[in-house]
Design a protein around this motif. Structure first.
Motif, PDB file in Angstrom:
ATOM      1  N   ALA A   1      16.821  41.607  -6.467  1.00 10.09           N
ATOM      2  CA  ALA A   1      15.948  41.634  -7.645  1.00 10.09           C
ATOM      3  C   ALA A   1      16.667  41.026  -8.849  1.00 10.09           C
ATOM      4  CB  ALA A   1      15.513  43.066  -7.950  1.00 10.09           C
ATOM      5  N   ALA A   2      17.951  41.333  -9.002  1.00  8.66           N
ATOM      6  CA  ALA A   2      18.719  40.776 -10.116  1.00  8.66           C
ATOM      7  C   ALA A   2      18.811  39.256 -10.003  1.00  8.66           C
ATOM      8  CB  ALA A   2      20.111  41.392 -10.154  1.00  8.66           C
ATOM      9  N   LYS A   3      19.001  38.779  -8.797  1.00  6.55           N
ATOM     10  CA  LYS A   3      19.099  37.336  -8.598  1.00  6.55           C
ATOM     11  C   LYS A   3      17.761  36.658  -8.878  1.00  6.55           C
ATOM     12  CE  LYS A   3      21.091  34.071  -5.366  1.00  6.55           C
ATOM     13  NZ  LYS A   3      21.733  33.897  -4.072  1.00  6.55           N
ATOM     14  N   ALA A   4      16.666  37.262  -8.421  1.00  4.80           N
ATOM     15  CA  ALA A   4      15.339  36.675  -8.628  1.00  4.80           C
ATOM     16  C   ALA A   4      14.943  36.681 -10.101  1.00  4.80           C
ATOM     17  CB  ALA A   4      14.305  37.450  -7.815  1.00  4.80           C
ATOM     18  N   LEU A   5      15.383  37.705 -10.848  1.00  3.16           N
ATOM     19  CA  LEU A   5      14.984  37.832 -12.253  1.00  3.16           C
ATOM     20  C   LEU A   5      16.002  37.232 -13.223  1.00  3.16           C
ATOM     21  CD1 LEU A   5      13.790  41.543 -12.112  1.00  3.16           C
ATOM     22  CD2 LEU A   5      12.350  39.503 -12.210  1.00  3.16           C
ATOM     23  N   SER A   6      17.173  36.852 -12.724  1.00  5.17           N
ATOM     24  CA  SER A   6      18.271  36.352 -13.562  1.00  5.17           C
ATOM     25  C   SER A   6      18.661  37.382 -14.621  1.00  5.17           C
ATOM     26  CB  SER A   6      17.895  35.024 -14.230  1.00  5.17           C
ATOM     27  OG  SER A   6      17.661  34.043 -13.256  1.00  5.17           O
ATOM     28  N   VAL A   7      18.806  38.621 -14.162  1.00  2.00           N
ATOM     29  CA  VAL A   7      19.207  39.740 -15.008  1.00  2.00           C
ATOM     30  C   VAL A   7      20.483  40.304 -14.387  1.00  2.00           C
ATOM     31  CG1 VAL A   7      18.504  42.035 -15.827  1.00  2.00           C
ATOM     32  CG2 VAL A   7      16.819  40.223 -15.648  1.00  2.00           C
ATOM     33  N   PRO A   8      21.426  40.795 -15.190  1.00  5.95           N
ATOM     34  CA  PRO A   8      22.663  41.348 -14.626  1.00  5.95           C
ATOM     35  C   PRO A   8      22.407  42.455 -13.595  1.00  5.95           C
ATOM     36  CG  PRO A   8      22.860  41.147 -16.998  1.00  5.95           C
ATOM     37  CD  PRO A   8      21.442  40.821 -16.653  1.00  5.95           C
ATOM     38  N   ARG A   9      23.255  42.471 -12.569  1.00  2.00           N
ATOM     39  CA  ARG A   9      23.102  43.441 -11.476  1.00  2.00           C
ATOM     40  C   ARG A   9      23.123  44.887 -11.956  1.00  2.00           C
ATOM     41  NH1 ARG A   9      26.819  41.674  -6.349  1.00  2.00           N
ATOM     42  NH2 ARG A   9      25.588  39.863  -5.742  1.00  2.00           N
TER      43      ARG A   9
ATOM     44  N   PHE B   1      18.570  46.118  -5.569  1.00  2.00           N
ATOM     45  CA  PHE B   1      18.903  45.680  -6.918  1.00  2.00           C
ATOM     46  C   PHE B   1      19.570  44.319  -6.932  1.00  2.00           C
ATOM     47  CE2 PHE B   1      22.799  47.835  -5.712  1.00  2.00           C
ATOM     48  CZ  PHE B   1      23.792  47.082  -6.297  1.00  2.00           C
ATOM     49  N   LYS B   2      20.319  43.959  -5.884  1.00  2.00           N
ATOM     50  CA  LYS B   2      21.005  42.668  -5.867  1.00  2.00           C
ATOM     51  C   LYS B   2      20.021  41.508  -5.787  1.00  2.00           C
ATOM     52  CE  LYS B   2      25.255  44.361  -3.776  1.00  2.00           C
ATOM     53  NZ  LYS B   2      26.108  44.328  -2.582  1.00  2.00           N
TER      54      LYS B   2
ATOM     55  N   ARG C   1      20.369  47.665 -11.363  1.00  2.00           N
ATOM     56  CA  ARG C   1      20.753  48.886 -10.643  1.00  2.00           C
ATOM     57  C   ARG C   1      20.296  50.121 -11.424  1.00  2.00           C
ATOM     58  NH1 ARG C   1      26.813  49.150  -9.589  1.00  2.00           N
ATOM     59  NH2 ARG C   1      26.307  47.899  -7.792  1.00  2.00           N
ATOM     60  N   GLN C   2      20.503  50.096 -12.747  1.00  2.45           N
ATOM     61  CA  GLN C   2      20.061  51.203 -13.593  1.00  2.45           C
ATOM     62  C   GLN C   2      18.543  51.334 -13.544  1.00  2.45           C
ATOM     63  OE1 GLN C   2      21.730  53.515 -15.126  1.00  2.45           O
ATOM     64  NE2 GLN C   2      19.933  54.440 -16.033  1.00  2.45           N
TER      65      GLN C   2
ATOM     66  N   ILE D   1       9.785  46.103 -10.993  1.00  2.00           N
ATOM     67  CA  ILE D   1       9.023  47.138 -10.280  1.00  2.00           C
ATOM     68  C   ILE D   1       8.288  46.526  -9.098  1.00  2.00           C
ATOM     69  CG2 ILE D   1       7.039  48.685 -10.490  1.00  2.00           C
ATOM     70  CD1 ILE D   1       7.999  49.248 -13.368  1.00  2.00           C
ATOM     71  N   GLY D   2       7.698  45.354  -9.301  1.00  2.00           N
ATOM     72  CA  GLY D   2       7.018  44.673  -8.202  1.00  2.00           C
ATOM     73  C   GLY D   2       7.966  44.359  -7.052  1.00  2.00           C
ATOM     74  N   LEU D   3       9.170  43.922  -7.385  1.00  2.00           N
ATOM     75  CA  LEU D   3      10.158  43.634  -6.339  1.00  2.00           C
ATOM     76  C   LEU D   3      10.618  44.910  -5.639  1.00  2.00           C
ATOM     77  CD1 LEU D   3      12.272  40.922  -8.182  1.00  2.00           C
ATOM     78  CD2 LEU D   3      10.719  40.560  -6.265  1.00  2.00           C
ATOM     79  N   PHE D   4      10.807  45.995  -6.400  1.00  2.00           N
ATOM     80  CA  PHE D   4      11.213  47.268  -5.800  1.00  2.00           C
ATOM     81  C   PHE D   4      10.141  47.769  -4.840  1.00  2.00           C
ATOM     82  CE2 PHE D   4      13.650  48.291  -9.958  1.00  2.00           C
ATOM     83  CZ  PHE D   4      14.694  47.472  -9.578  1.00  2.00           C
ATOM     84  N   GLU D   5       8.886  47.623  -5.219  1.00  2.00           N
ATOM     85  CA  GLU D   5       7.786  48.085  -4.364  1.00  2.00           C
ATOM     86  C   GLU D   5       7.679  47.273  -3.083  1.00  2.00           C
ATOM     87  OE1 GLU D   5       4.473  47.950  -7.051  1.00  2.00           O
ATOM     88  OE2 GLU D   5       4.893  49.970  -7.836  1.00  2.00           O
TER      89      GLU D   5
END
Length: 134
Positions: free
Chosen positions: A30-38, A27-28, A42-43, A18-22
């Protein structure tokens, strides 16, 4: 302490997203920064844009149930009305694109009746027949 195994990513990962979205990240990144699947991020972005951060933080892994009327209204708005799927998820309160896509495919094939709930499980009386004693 009981751990809910249906939720794969903890609330801290969603809070960081949420912090990254704000800050304007997509999503790409943010996924890379958090090491979470894209696809997961995206969801999260869809849920965040449609319903806000409170709903994203309160997601608990349970599937939402939708009424027949909600399904028909959302599918007909997309198929007949030309509304985009993303706008339909926001307008009709659908948490994900996957069920909306499934509803649209069913609606195109069989109309509104294809979205009617179907009975689950084994039909009554379909068990083995009892044999008379010999």
């Amino acid at each position: 302490m009981r751990v809910d195994l249906r939720v794969k990513h903890d609330i801290e990962a969603r809070r960081a997203a949420i912090g990254l979205f704000e800050r304007g990240h997509g999503f790409k990144s943010a996924a890379k920064a958090l090491s979470v699947p894209r696809n997961t991020v995206r969801q999260w972005l869809y849920v965040y844009r449609s319903f806000g951060s409170e709903v994203l933080l309160s997601m608990d892994g349970k599937q939402t149930r939708y009424t027949f009327e909600q399904k028909v209204a959302a599918a007909s708005a997309v198929v007949d009305g030309g509304m985009s799927k993303r706008d339909a998820t926001e307008a009709f309160g659908v948490m994900s694109l996957a069920p909306l896509q499934r509803w649209c495919a069913l609606y195109r094939e069989g109309g509104a009746e294809a979205l009617r709930p179907k009975p689950r499980g084994r039909p009554r009386g379909s068990g083995p027949k009892s044999r008379g004693r010999t």
